[in-house]
Design a protein around this motif. Structure first.
Motif, PDB file in Angstrom:
ATOM      1  N   TYR A 208       0.835  -1.197   0.000  1.00  0.00           N
ATOM      2  CA  TYR A 208       0.000   0.000   0.000  1.00  0.00           C
ATOM      3  C   TYR A 208       0.875   1.254   0.000  1.00  0.00           C
ATOM      4  O   TYR A 208       1.834   1.366   0.769  1.00  0.00           O
ATOM      5  N   GLU A 209       0.537   2.195  -0.876  1.00  0.00           N
ATOM      6  CA  GLU A 209       1.279   3.455  -0.976  1.00  0.00           C
ATOM      7  C   GLU A 209       0.476   4.570  -0.300  1.00  0.00           C
ATOM      8  O   GLU A 209      -0.720   4.732  -0.559  1.00  0.00           O
ATOM      9  N   ILE A 210       1.134   5.324   0.558  1.00  0.00           N
ATOM     10  CA  ILE A 210       0.483   6.407   1.286  1.00  0.00           C
ATOM     11  C   ILE A 210       0.873   7.733   0.647  1.00  0.00           C
ATOM     12  O   ILE A 210       2.054   8.096   0.612  1.00  0.00           O
ATOM     13  N   HIS A 211      -0.091   8.450   0.128  1.00  0.00           N
ATOM     14  CA  HIS A 211       0.156   9.736  -0.535  1.00  0.00           C
ATOM     15  C   HIS A 211       0.020  10.880   0.475  1.00  0.00           C
ATOM     16  O   HIS A 211      -0.698  10.758   1.476  1.00  0.00           O
ATOM     17  N   PRO A 212       0.695  12.005   0.227  1.00  0.00           N
ATOM     18  CA  PRO A 212       0.629  13.148   1.157  1.00  0.00           C
ATOM     19  C   PRO A 212      -0.792  13.680   1.303  1.00  0.00           C
ATOM     20  O   PRO A 212      -1.526  13.812   0.335  1.00  0.00           O
ATOM     21  N   ASN A 213      -1.173  13.958   2.556  1.00  0.00           N
ATOM     22  CA  ASN A 213      -2.495  14.523   2.848  1.00  0.00           C
ATOM     23  C   ASN A 213      -2.425  15.139   4.253  1.00  0.00           C
ATOM     24  O   ASN A 213      -2.488  14.433   5.257  1.00  0.00           O
ATOM     25  N   LYS A 214      -2.310  16.459   4.331  1.00  0.00           N
ATOM     26  CA  LYS A 214      -2.102  17.135   5.607  1.00  0.00           C
ATOM     27  C   LYS A 214      -3.324  17.038   6.518  1.00  0.00           C
ATOM     28  O   LYS A 214      -3.196  16.881   7.742  1.00  0.00           O
ATOM     29  N   VAL A 215      -4.511  17.115   5.941  1.00  0.00           N
ATOM     30  CA  VAL A 215      -5.735  17.025   6.753  1.00  0.00           C
ATOM     31  C   VAL A 215      -5.833  15.650   7.396  1.00  0.00           C
ATOM     32  O   VAL A 215      -6.108  15.515   8.595  1.00  0.00           O
ATOM     33  N   ARG A 216      -5.628  14.609   6.588  1.00  0.00           N
ATOM     34  CA  ARG A 216      -5.681  13.232   7.108  1.00  0.00           C
ATOM     35  C   ARG A 216      -4.647  13.024   8.203  1.00  0.00           C
ATOM     36  O   ARG A 216      -4.941  12.455   9.268  1.00  0.00           O
ATOM     37  N   ASP A 217      -3.416  13.477   7.973  1.00  0.00           N
ATOM     38  CA  ASP A 217      -2.352  13.288   8.956  1.00  0.00           C
ATOM     39  C   ASP A 217      -2.626  14.079  10.231  1.00  0.00           C
ATOM     40  O   ASP A 217      -2.351  13.609  11.338  1.00  0.00           O
ATOM     41  N   GLY A 218      -3.173  15.286  10.084  1.00  0.00           N
ATOM     42  CA  GLY A 218      -3.499  16.098  11.262  1.00  0.00           C
ATOM     43  C   GLY A 218      -4.550  15.445  12.129  1.00  0.00           C
ATOM     44  O   GLY A 218      -4.421  15.377  13.366  1.00  0.00           O
ATOM     45  N   LEU A 219      -5.619  14.922  11.497  1.00  0.00           N
ATOM     46  CA  LEU A 219      -6.667  14.230  12.245  1.00  0.00           C
ATOM     47  C   LEU A 219      -6.134  12.942  12.880  1.00  0.00           C
ATOM     48  O   LEU A 219      -6.529  12.575  14.001  1.00  0.00           O
ATOM     49  N   SER A 220      -5.221  12.255  12.176  1.00  0.00           N
ATOM     50  CA  SER A 220      -4.621  11.026  12.712  1.00  0.00           C
ATOM     51  C   SER A 220      -3.782  11.324  13.947  1.00  0.00           C
ATOM     52  O   SER A 220      -3.853  10.613  14.963  1.00  0.00           O
ATOM     53  N   TYR A 221      -2.972  12.386  13.870  1.00  0.00           N
ATOM     54  CA  TYR A 221      -2.190  12.800  15.032  1.00  0.00           C
ATOM     55  C   TYR A 221      -3.099  13.121  16.212  1.00  0.00           C
ATOM     56  O   TYR A 221      -2.840  12.711  17.357  1.00  0.00           O
TER      57      TYR A 221
END
Length: 526
Positions: free
Chosen positions: A264-277
């Motif tokens: 699986y390849e993970i593409h950049p996404n600031k909103v997704r990463d922010g919510l994950s954090y």
């Protein structure tokens, strides 16, 4: 002659499982007095008790599984840093007894809780809300580990095709991710529901007036020594667990292994990463609060009267026998882990690397049967079957009940590993005149060192934290450290109780660290 040792071990394992699993359960059934059944059913608290158990288990399962799926997705499908650290921290609740989670919530949100006094928060903690929160803390790591493992085996080419077809991210998650997670999702639901439904640690502390089936059984047997009623309640506890076990077993039998064409390849996404954090950090904070509270209360003089630093409660805990009970726990956990690894490993070898016969299939069924036996039911069945025997009242019976209680998971771990080897190896070894025991020591064991480490770690950690299976069998001399928690709690020794939880956590963390370095060393020299 070459395989005499193999056949002797096979007979010993079969005899052990018959004596340790089948016979105690039959004895439990035989000790039921038919006249007590209508007494329990007609009792005014019976149906409310059933409703409370089902409601709390259903709510806790729904929240735990949802939270675990979201956290596993964040760790495996985002670009956040420190994924390994987050994954380790999410499993910390597994390293302390369930009753400690209930006590941690009391220390935080009770009438004199730290957060209650600090912020004026006044939660209706005693009752359904407190039980559900405590059970979520206790159970969600189980589902998280299952989901995390499943995410690692997803093939990215399916998602790539979905991108070409113009499917949105939400539709991809709905149609592909959830479809792939169907079987693990059902397994997680069954595992968490069974774990919560049969737990009495959290409801014992937080239940208040809300009685659940495990707490009722605990009080009837421990408090009133009514073994017949305890056996009836034990069978009631066993029914949902067996249903979940059979459904989960059918679910696993129908599962097919997938082939990963592309990771699986993970593409950049600031909103997704922010919510994950955000989700990961909030979860870690909530998990850490009870543990930090235990550490804090261990070193204050008297909560909430005198919050000055003091080691008087640490000294008091040792004066009350913490040292002796810690030695008991370490002895029980070490022997359970050592003997358990040998038994589960050989049992898995027999069932996975032999032709399917009635004996091997029966052995496989009995080996995984312990998944469906709640610890509190197992402990009661051992009291009824082994009472008056040589091992009753000794550390040996506590080791034995832990071996059975935690037999299935390491067994399945070894069974799955053995199944990955070429199925013709035994035929080749027989042609060359190589015995089964030689194959086991020279071929399989060197390839399964990491699996053996995980099996040892699993049994040791669970033997340190369990209170259900051993609660009926331990006495003053053989009591493990975990049983001091409800005992000290009943005496309002909250500071000493907090210190015991910290000690158990520290021992299990040290074991996890040791296993990590051993596995790292194994990889380095391969």
């Amino acid at each position: 002659m070459r395989n005499r040792s193999y056949h002797s071990i096979r007979v010993l394992i079969i005899v052990f499982l018959l004596i340790s699993v089948v016979a105690p359960l039959i004895t439990l059934l035989c000790n039921i007095h038919v006249g007590d059944i209508p007494k329990i059913i007609d009792a005014p608290q019976f149906w409310p008790m059933i409703f409370n158990s089902l409601l709390a288990s259903a709510l806790a399962t729904a929240i735990s599984v949802t939270l675990a799926l979201a956290l596993a997705w964040c760790v495996n499908r985002s670009s956040i840093k420190m994924k390994g650290l987050f994954s380790v921290l999410f499993t910390l609740p597994m390293l302390i007894p369930s009753i400690s989670h209930g006590m941690g919530l009391v220390l935080l949100f009770g009438d004199n809780g730290l957060l209650t006094n600090l912020f004026g928060v006044n939660l209706p903690l005693y009752g359904l809300l407190g039980v559900v929160i405590g059970e979520v803390l206790y159970s969600f790591p189980v589902a998280f580990l299952l989901f995390t493992d499943t995410f690692q085996y997803e093939d990215y080419t399916i998602y790539e095709a979905a991108e070409v077809l113009g499917l949105s991210k939400f539709n991809q998650f709905d149609c592909i991710t959830l479809a792939n997670m169907k079987r693990p999702l059902l397994s997680a639901i069954f595992a968490v529901f069974t774990l919560v439904f049969t737990d009495y640690g959290v409801p014992l502390v937080l239940g208040g007036k809300m009685m659940t089936i495990p707490v009722y059984m605990y009080r009837e047997v421990i408090g009133l020594l009514d073994f017949s009623k305890g056996a009836i309640i034990g069978i009631l506890l066993l029914i949902p667990a067996v249903i979940a076990f059979i459904a989960d077993l059918r679910n696993k039998d129908g599962q097919r292994s997938s082939t990963i064409v592309r990771a699986y390849e993970i593409h950049p996404n600031k909103v997704r990463d922010g919510l994950s954090y955000l989700l990961c950090i909030v979860t870690v904070v909530l998990i850490s609060l009870p543990i930090l509270t235990f550490v804090y209360l261990s070193v204050v003089k008297q909560y909430p009267i005198d919050l000055s630093f003091s080691l008087v409660n640490v000294a008091k805990a040792f004066d009350l026998g913490l040292g002796m009970y810690l030695i008991n726990s370490l002895t029980i956990a070490l022997f359970s882990a050592l003997i358990g690894v040998l038994l589960t490993y050989f049992a898995a070898y027999i069932t996975a690397r032999s032709k399917r016969t009635f004996t091997t299939m029966a052995l496989h069924l009995i080996s995984i049967l312990s998944l469906a036996i709640p610890g509190i039911v197992l402990g009661l069945s051992y009291v009824l079957f082994f009472k008056g025997s040589v091992i009753y009242g000794t550390l040996a019976i506590l080791v034995q009940v832990n071996l059975v209680h935690f037999f299935a998971s390491p067994y399945l771990l070894a069974y799955n590993s053995f199944s990955n080897f070429n199925e013709n190896l035994e035929d080749v070894s027989m042609t060359l005149g190589i015995s089964r025991m030689r194959m086991l020591s020279d071929v399989y064991m060197p390839c399964m060192k990491e699996t053996l480490c995980e099996m040892f770690s699993y049994i040791f950690v669970n033997a340190m934290v369990t209170i259900s299976a051993v609660s009926f069998l331990a006495n003053f001399k053989t009591m493990p450290l975990s049983l001091l928690i409800p005992q000290f709690d009943s005496q309002s020794l909250i500071e000493a109780t907090a210190f015991i939880s910290v000690v158990i956590l520290a021992v299990n963390v040290l074991m996890k660290i040791a296993v990590f370095f051993v596995k790292h060393r194994i990889k380095r020299y391969e």
